[in-house]
Design an enzyme around this catalytic site. Structure first.
Site, PDB file in Angstrom:
ATOM      1  N   GLU A  77     -13.602 -10.906 -15.914  1.00  0.00           N
ATOM      2  CA  GLU A  77     -13.134 -12.259 -15.614  1.00  0.00           C
ATOM      3  C   GLU A  77     -13.095 -12.516 -14.122  1.00  0.00           C
ATOM      4  OE1 GLU A  77     -10.222 -13.061 -19.411  1.00  0.00           O
ATOM      5  OE2 GLU A  77      -9.296 -12.366 -17.582  1.00  0.00           O
ATOM      6  N   CYS A 100     -10.712 -14.942  -7.029  1.00  0.00           N
ATOM      7  CA  CYS A 100     -10.151 -13.632  -7.360  1.00  0.00           C
ATOM      8  C   CYS A 100     -11.227 -12.885  -8.157  1.00  0.00           C
ATOM      9  CB  CYS A 100      -8.880 -13.877  -8.178  1.00  0.00           C
ATOM     10  SG  CYS A 100      -8.016 -12.391  -8.618  1.00  0.00           S
ATOM     11  N   CYS A 127      -9.229  -1.093 -16.308  1.00  0.00           N
ATOM     12  CA  CYS A 127      -8.756  -0.297 -15.171  1.00  0.00           C
ATOM     13  C   CYS A 127      -8.184   1.003 -15.712  1.00  0.00           C
ATOM     14  CB  CYS A 127      -7.675  -1.067 -14.399  1.00  0.00           C
ATOM     15  SG  CYS A 127      -7.095  -0.190 -12.928  1.00  0.00           S
ATOM     16  N   CYS A 178      -1.010   0.728 -14.719  1.00  0.00           N
ATOM     17  CA  CYS A 178       0.300   0.300 -14.219  1.00  0.00           C
ATOM     18  C   CYS A 178       1.041  -0.373 -15.375  1.00  0.00           C
ATOM     19  CB  CYS A 178       0.138  -0.658 -13.037  1.00  0.00           C
ATOM     20  SG  CYS A 178      -0.738   0.103 -11.669  1.00  0.00           S
ATOM     21  N   CYS A 217       0.941  -4.274 -15.963  1.00  0.00           N
ATOM     22  CA  CYS A 217      -0.346  -4.970 -15.796  1.00  0.00           C
ATOM     23  C   CYS A 217      -1.154  -4.951 -17.082  1.00  0.00           C
ATOM     24  CB  CYS A 217      -1.144  -4.310 -14.667  1.00  0.00           C
ATOM     25  SG  CYS A 217      -2.809  -4.972 -14.501  1.00  0.00           S
ATOM     26  N   GLY A 248      -9.395  -4.375 -12.357  1.00  0.00           N
ATOM     27  CA  GLY A 248      -9.884  -3.096 -11.851  1.00  0.00           C
ATOM     28  C   GLY A 248      -9.350  -2.690 -10.494  1.00  0.00           C
ATOM     29  N   SER A 286      -0.620  -2.668  -3.330  1.00  0.00           N
ATOM     30  CA  SER A 286       0.325  -2.946  -4.418  1.00  0.00           C
ATOM     31  C   SER A 286       1.431  -1.913  -4.375  1.00  0.00           C
ATOM     32  CB  SER A 286      -0.412  -2.901  -5.756  1.00  0.00           C
ATOM     33  OG  SER A 286      -1.329  -3.956  -5.820  1.00  0.00           O
ATOM     34  N   LEU A 287       2.474  -2.228  -3.636  1.00  0.00           N
ATOM     35  CA  LEU A 287       3.553  -1.253  -3.435  1.00  0.00           C
ATOM     36  C   LEU A 287       4.515  -1.268  -4.636  1.00  0.00           C
ATOM     37  CD1 LEU A 287       4.539   0.807  -1.362  1.00  0.00           C
ATOM     38  CD2 LEU A 287       6.022  -0.964  -0.430  1.00  0.00           C
ATOM     39  N   ASN A 290       4.495 -11.731 -14.219  1.00  0.00           N
ATOM     40  CA  ASN A 290       3.913 -12.607 -15.231  1.00  0.00           C
ATOM     41  C   ASN A 290       3.915 -11.862 -16.558  1.00  0.00           C
ATOM     42  OD1 ASN A 290       3.129 -14.922 -13.645  1.00  0.00           O
ATOM     43  ND2 ASN A 290       1.671 -13.550 -12.652  1.00  0.00           N
ATOM     44  N   CYS A 305      -1.847 -13.330 -11.917  1.00  0.00           N
ATOM     45  CA  CYS A 305      -1.922 -11.901 -11.580  1.00  0.00           C
ATOM     46  C   CYS A 305      -1.510 -11.045 -12.752  1.00  0.00           C
ATOM     47  CB  CYS A 305      -0.930 -11.568 -10.459  1.00  0.00           C
ATOM     48  SG  CYS A 305      -1.491 -11.991  -8.862  1.00  0.00           S
TER      49      CYS A 305
HETATM   50  N1  SAH Z   1      -6.037  -2.868  -8.854  1.00  0.00           N
HETATM   51  C1  SAH Z   1      -5.713  -3.546  -7.663  1.00  0.00           C
HETATM   52  C2  SAH Z   1      -6.150  -4.990  -7.649  1.00  0.00           C
HETATM   53  C3  SAH Z   1      -5.946  -5.815  -8.919  1.00  0.00           C
HETATM   54  S1  SAH Z   1      -4.321  -6.252  -9.429  1.00  0.00           S
HETATM   55  C4  SAH Z   1      -4.232  -3.448  -7.393  1.00  0.00           C
HETATM   56  O1  SAH Z   1      -3.486  -3.049  -8.277  1.00  0.00           O
HETATM   57  O2  SAH Z   1      -3.851  -3.751  -6.274  1.00  0.00           O
HETATM   58  C5  SAH Z   1      -3.837  -7.626  -8.414  1.00  0.00           C
HETATM   59  C6  SAH Z   1      -2.304  -7.699  -8.212  1.00  0.00           C
HETATM   60  O3  SAH Z   1      -1.600  -8.224  -9.370  1.00  0.00           O
HETATM   61  C7  SAH Z   1      -1.681  -6.351  -7.961  1.00  0.00           C
HETATM   62  O4  SAH Z   1      -0.765  -6.412  -6.919  1.00  0.00           O
HETATM   63  C8  SAH Z   1      -0.997  -6.093  -9.266  1.00  0.00           C
HETATM   64  O5  SAH Z   1      -0.030  -5.110  -9.121  1.00  0.00           O
HETATM   65  C9  SAH Z   1      -0.466  -7.447  -9.623  1.00  0.00           C
HETATM   66  N2  SAH Z   1      -0.048  -7.547 -11.019  1.00  0.00           N
HETATM   67  C10 SAH Z   1      -0.490  -6.830 -12.061  1.00  0.00           C
HETATM   68  N3  SAH Z   1       0.134  -7.200 -13.211  1.00  0.00           N
HETATM   69  C11 SAH Z   1       0.996  -8.177 -12.878  1.00  0.00           C
HETATM   70  C12 SAH Z   1       1.894  -8.994 -13.640  1.00  0.00           C
HETATM   71  N4  SAH Z   1       2.010  -8.860 -14.960  1.00  0.00           N
HETATM   72  N5  SAH Z   1       2.625  -9.903 -12.974  1.00  0.00           N
HETATM   73  C13 SAH Z   1       2.475 -10.075 -11.635  1.00  0.00           C
HETATM   74  N6  SAH Z   1       1.622  -9.359 -10.880  1.00  0.00           N
HETATM   75  C14 SAH Z   1       0.885  -8.412 -11.480  1.00  0.00           C
HETATM   76 FE1  SF4 Z   2      -5.255  -1.378 -12.355  1.00  0.00          FE
HETATM   77 FE2  SF4 Z   2      -4.243  -2.884 -10.396  1.00  0.00          FE
HETATM   78 FE3  SF4 Z   2      -3.596  -3.355 -12.977  1.00  0.00          FE
HETATM   79 FE4  SF4 Z   2      -2.666  -1.164 -11.749  1.00  0.00          FE
HETATM   80  S1  SF4 Z   2      -2.212  -3.308 -11.226  1.00  0.00           S
HETATM   81  S2  SF4 Z   2      -3.563  -1.255 -13.828  1.00  0.00           S
HETATM   82  S3  SF4 Z   2      -4.397  -0.645 -10.440  1.00  0.00           S
HETATM   83  S4  SF4 Z   2      -5.619  -3.573 -12.060  1.00  0.00           S
END
Ligand code: SAH
Ligand code: SF4
Length: 403
Positions: A125, A138, A145, A149, A152, A200, A254-255, A333, A376
């Site tokens: 996407e 984006c 991925c 996490c 996510c 990813g 992504s801390l 989200n 996100c």
């Molecule tokens: N894999 C990379 C880039 C893609 S994720 C990474 O993790 O940085 C893009 C951003 O969206 C990241 O900061 C991720 O942690 C955040 N994200 C993932 N799931 C989310 C959710 N359910 N609500 C808000 N942000 C989220």
């Molecule tokens: Fe992958 Fe980024 Fe989602 Fe973590 S937040 S599962 S690294 S896409």
């Protein structure tokens, strides 16, 4: 699964596996070569291999590059600066592809999402987010991925494969087609920024992401400045220095947590590369300075990582490593089946104020495109959702047959 397929997706092997994936591009059934996503040198080499002499190959490569990336041309007969007598030959050997669009959606807030399908049937996407002063695309770097996490949705996809350079560049080309942005102009663009924040982990697909972004930044083509491109990583520490040196775009990290216990839980790659190591890599990121800060993304999860003391600890860590930083607070989200709740708006404000009062910018990000699952962390292709629906239907049929 077709085992002969060179881009075959693989089962997710575990929490923190880097999954090296071969770079081979699946040959097209018609034997033609896709010219999208090749470097200038590769383009020249492809023309040489197809039989042109060096002088011709150089000239045609230059012309093709301009046509593909400046004019957005996909048909050779539209390339008027290339001799007509060549059009047929080019057509016989090559194509300039775009990803196949399966679905295009528009949110009430103007956000657009495209579901794209690769020739091997894998879906990914991309999302376009228009704002008053900018338009951000984006972009996805992988199908799914491996990193899993906990908050996510992408991390729950069963299958993962790296996107090719062509598939990554293809997303930008397609968005510009849809926005009517050819030929490339320096001024008045709708698509002004790119964030590698789709599906990813971009640093697990380093070569393809680097090569794709180099094409996007090339001054003879799309010519998007590296200052307008941001790569987001969950913390693949060993690749961060190379990202700075070889790509040179802005870095987002992504801390999401400031203690080992919580980050280990919600961002499992932390068990491999811990917070201190990650922040040191941020401090060492080439080209970082006050004008080019590192963005820390912090998803706000109720009663998990959103306490006042977390905010104070975040400030302490940023100061300890003397990081030119800003913090993006992203309200979580939710998605069906996720095991977290969004922080209360008052708490998000308190958190933001604590960081802000320490002199670090900490805006709260408003989720965009929620109604079309474009925000996100919500990206998880609907084909997978459909296949689950399909499975449910089959299960019901089975039950009905039994009953
Ligand atoms: N894999 C990379 C880039 C893609 S994720 C990474 O993790 O940085 C893009 C951003 O969206 C990241 O900061 C991720 O942690 C955040 N994200 C993932 N799931 C989310 C959710 N359910 N609500 C808000 N942000 C989220
Ligand atoms: Fe992958 Fe980024 Fe989602 Fe973590 S937040 S599962 S690294 S896409």
């Amino acid at each position: 699964m077709d085992s002969l397929h060179s881009q075959a997706p693989m089962a997710r092997p575990g929490h923190i596996d880097p999954v090296p994936v071969p770079r081979v591009v699946t040959p097209r059934a018609d034997g033609k070569i896709d010219l999208l996503g090749r470097s200038k040198d590769e383009l020249k080499q492809i023309l040489l291999d197809a039989g042109l002499d060096i002088k011709q190959a150089k000239l045609r490569a230059k012309q093709l590059w301009h046509q593909i990336y400046n004019r957005g041309a996909t048909q050779f007969d539209a390339m008027t600066d290339i001799a007509k007598s060549m059009h047929g030959w080019l057509d016989d050997h090559f194509v300039v592809e775009r990803p196949e669009v399966i679905e295009a959606q528009v949110s009430v807030d103007g956000t657009r999402k495209w579901l794209l399908r690769a020739p091997d049937g894998e879906d990914y996407e991309m999302v376009f987010i228009p704002d008053a002063d900018r338009g951000t695309l984006c972009v996805s770097s992988q199908v799914g991925c491996t990193l899993n996490c906990r908050f996510c949705h992408t991390g729950t996809m069963r299958l993962v494969r790296n996107l090719t350079t062509s598939e990554i560049v293809g997303q930008i080309m397609l968005a510009r087609d849809a926005l009517g942005e050819w030929p490339s102009q320096p001024e008045g663009r709708l698509l002004t920024n790119i964030v590698m924040m789709g599906m990813g982990e971009p640093l697990y697909n380093f070569d393809n992401v680097r090569d794709a972004l180099k094409i996007v930044m090339d001054g003879d083509g799309i010519a998007l400045s590296k200052r307008r491109i941001t790569l987001s990583t969950s913390g693949v520490v060993p690749m961060m220095e190379r990202a700075g040196r070889e790509i040179g775009v802005n870095l987002a990290v992504s801390l999401h947590a400031v203690t080992k216990e919580i980050r280990d839980e919600i961002v499992p790659i932390n068990r491999k590369y811990g917070i201190e190591e990650l922040l040191q890599a941020c401090a060492d990121y080439p080209g970082v300075n006050n004008a080019r800060r590192i963005t820390f993304e912090y998803v706000m999860l109720k009663d998990k990582n959103d306490r006042d003391e977390d905010a104070h600890e975040l400030v302490r860590l940023i100061r300890k490593y003397k990081l030119p930083a800003k913090v993006n607070l992203i309200p979580f989200n939710p998605w069906e089946g996720s095991c977290y709740e969004t922080s209360l708006p008052e708490q998000v404000r308190r958190f933001s104020n604590i960081v802000f009062n320490a002199g670090i910018s900490a805006p709260v990000r408003t989720p965009r495109g929620r109604d079309i699952d474009a925000a996100c962390g919500q990206l998880k292709t609907s084909s997978e959702k459909k296949s689950r629906a399909e499975l449910d239907r089959l299960a019901e049929e089975k039950l009905a047959a039994l009953g």
